[in-house]
Design a protein around this motif. Sequence first.
Motif, mmCIF file in Angstrom:
data_model
loop_
_atom_site.group_PDB
_atom_site.id
_atom_site.type_symbol
_atom_site.label_atom_id
_atom_site.label_comp_id
_atom_site.label_asym_id
_atom_site.label_seq_id
_atom_site.Cartn_x
_atom_site.Cartn_y
_atom_site.Cartn_z
ATOM 1 N N ASN A 1 0.892 -1.085 -0.010
ATOM 2 C CA ASN A 1 -0.103 0.156 0.013
ATOM 3 C C ASN A 1 0.901 1.147 -0.060
ATOM 4 O O ASN A 1 2.189 0.996 -0.114
ATOM 5 N N ASN A 2 0.383 2.487 -0.024
ATOM 6 C CA ASN A 2 0.922 3.579 -0.114
ATOM 7 C C ASN A 2 2.119 3.894 1.237
ATOM 8 O O ASN A 2 2.893 4.537 1.079
ATOM 9 N N GLY A 3 1.971 3.086 2.041
ATOM 10 C CA GLY A 3 2.957 3.114 3.406
ATOM 11 C C GLY A 3 3.854 1.865 3.302
ATOM 12 O O GLY A 3 4.645 1.724 4.240
ATOM 13 N N ASN A 4 3.924 1.165 2.088
ATOM 14 C CA ASN A 4 4.748 0.122 1.847
ATOM 15 C C ASN A 4 4.654 -1.035 2.913
ATOM 16 O O ASN A 4 5.582 -1.684 3.258
ATOM 17 N N ARG A 5 3.364 -1.245 3.146
ATOM 18 C CA ARG A 5 3.084 -2.364 3.856
ATOM 19 C C ARG A 5 1.979 -3.276 3.291
ATOM 20 O O ARG A 5 1.331 -2.792 2.078
ATOM 21 N N PRO B 1 -1.113 -4.918 2.117
ATOM 22 C CA PRO B 1 -2.526 -4.573 2.273
ATOM 23 C C PRO B 1 -3.513 -5.552 2.434
ATOM 24 O O PRO B 1 -3.266 -6.816 2.103
#
Length: 216
Positions: free
Chosen positions: A161-165, A167
């Motif tokens: 995801n946008n937080g590099n986690r 999803p």
Amino acid sequence: MRFNSVLPIAAAAVSIAMTTAVKPASAFTVYGGAGTVRPCSAVVSGADSCAGVYDGNDSLTDLNSKISTVSGLSAAWGTGWNQVARVNSPAAPPTGSTVSGFNVASSGGSGTWNISGISIPSGKVLSSFIIALKAANDYAYYHFGSGTPLSGTWSTANFLNNGNRQPDLSHATLYAQFENAPNAVPEPFTIVGSGVALGVGAMMRKKQQKKEKSIG
């Protein structure tokens, strides 16, 4: 796509088509092509190959486009695909969510899948299928050939995801290829019945020939 009503034999045909024609074990194959944001991997159990990870959303049009443009994909996956079902925001295990016989259960970034309840068009058998996973802005296609199970597990470990986690799953889509069912084998009583009919016919011809000889 709407499918015809399914007779009991059709459900059996799915199991036969997907479980008896077991192929030799082979290495998992990864396909990419234009638009790939990172390589996909074997995060869906039973899959023999994958295409992605791509940015955007899966669709039948996109799948066909990928097959026609990504090197080697057309030869490996073939054409004639149908979109069977899409499960959006699947519920948690063990029940999950079911659409047109396609069941997906999600614990967020992992879960289970099952296609044993899908309908098969009349006169057809299931030859192969693809499960597409969509999470955050990422998606990928996972291909299953003959000899693969009708259920298994999945993970969104390929996606970020946008937080590099990792999803949670947004949706899973099932695509399938169908082929003509093998010609039905006559039942034993049908074969016997045919033999009796042929025997009676031969006896009648012999009687007629004897009668003609006696008249002559």
